[in-house]
Design an enzyme around this catalytic site. Sequence first.
Site, short mmCIF file in Angstrom:
data_model
loop_
_atom_site.label_atom_id
_atom_site.label_comp_id
_atom_site.label_asym_id
_atom_site.label_seq_id
_atom_site.Cartn_x
_atom_site.Cartn_y
_atom_site.Cartn_z
CG ASP A 1 6.37 5.66 6.51
OD1 ASP A 1 6.95 6.72 6.22
OD2 ASP A 1 5.86 5.45 7.62
CG ASP B 1 -4.31 -0.49 9.53
OD1 ASP B 1 -3.32 -0.46 8.76
OD2 ASP B 1 -4.21 -0.80 10.74
CG PHE C 1 -1.07 7.74 10.00
CD1 PHE C 1 -0.03 6.83 9.95
CD2 PHE C 1 -2.36 7.26 10.21
CE1 PHE C 1 -0.26 5.48 10.12
CE2 PHE C 1 -2.59 5.91 10.38
CZ PHE C 1 -1.54 5.02 10.34
CB VAL C 2 -3.07 8.62 4.34
CG1 VAL C 2 -2.64 10.04 4.04
CG2 VAL C 2 -2.01 7.63 3.85
CG ASP D 1 -0.30 -0.29 2.54
OD1 ASP D 1 0.93 -0.55 2.57
OD2 ASP D 1 -1.00 -0.28 3.56
P1 IMP Z 1 7.50 1.10 6.25
O1 IMP Z 1 7.99 -0.25 6.67
O2 IMP Z 1 7.86 2.18 7.24
O3 IMP Z 1 7.83 1.49 4.84
O4 IMP Z 1 5.92 1.06 6.40
C1 IMP Z 1 5.14 0.43 5.50
C2 IMP Z 1 3.91 -0.13 6.17
O5 IMP Z 1 3.48 0.69 7.26
C3 IMP Z 1 2.82 -0.13 5.16
O6 IMP Z 1 2.66 -1.42 4.62
C4 IMP Z 1 1.62 0.32 5.95
O7 IMP Z 1 0.89 -0.79 6.37
C5 IMP Z 1 2.14 1.05 7.14
N1 IMP Z 1 2.03 2.52 6.97
C6 IMP Z 1 3.01 3.42 6.71
N2 IMP Z 1 2.54 4.67 6.61
C7 IMP Z 1 1.20 4.58 6.80
C8 IMP Z 1 0.12 5.55 6.79
O8 IMP Z 1 0.27 6.76 6.56
N3 IMP Z 1 -1.12 5.06 7.03
C9 IMP Z 1 -1.36 3.73 7.26
N4 IMP Z 1 -0.39 2.79 7.26
C10 IMP Z 1 0.87 3.21 7.03
MG MG Z 2 0.40 -2.64 6.17
#
Ligand code: IMP
Ligand code: MG
Length: 179
Positions: free
Chosen positions: A104, A159, A152-153, A101
């Site tokens: 981040d 979710d 945060f979305v 999705d």
């Molecule tokens: P990362 O490991 O920090 O890149 O985070 C990725 C995971 O964190 C995604 O698969 C999302 O499930 C969750 N995530 C990151 N940012 C958001 C947000 O703004 N809203 C909701 N879920 C997020």
């Molecule tokens: Mg996720």
Amino acid sequence: MEDDFSRILLERGEIERRVRALAREIADCYDGAHTRLTLAPILSGSLIFVSDLIRELPLKMKLSLVHISTYPGQTTQPGSPRVIVGPTGDIANRDVLIIDDILDTGRTLSRVQAMIRAQGPASVRTAVLLRKPGKARGVEADFVGFDIDDEFVVGYGLDYGDLYRNYPHIALLRPELIR
Ligand code: IMP
Ligand code: MG
């Protein structure tokens, strides 16, 4: 539910159009007759995105499911990605397209990319619906739907505390609801 959002960032129609265009980019990339495509959606966040995306892809494909939990409980602070299931099925010698999705910090994707690469796929690429620029170090996505600000979305699969995944638009939560 509607009262919980401060602003809609991306309307359903706009998401739909972008997903269709992304599907064309992906279809062009995997066009060859030799392609043995397996999509690997990271659950639960990519559930809605992948279900829309695959129906726009006129390609033969298999699915390999990966279930990762990054935000245990109700928090917006990323924890350590925890593998719950997968990747399911045999992905050796397959052209694997990982679907998430949002990119981040990139911790989730680098974990999943490494897990998939360890199983001897023919190729590994990554598609994400959203990307928060500048935060991910050493992780790249080959296909990106939208670059968004670092906010945060929720909605369209994303979710907060496992809520709001079914909201058809992508929206910002009212700040007083986030802790
Ligand atoms: P990362 O490991 O920090 O890149 O985070 C990725 C995971 O964190 C995604 O698969 C999302 O499930 C969750 N995530 C990151 N940012 C958001 C947000 O703004 N809203 C909701 N879920 C997020
Ligand atoms: Mg996720």
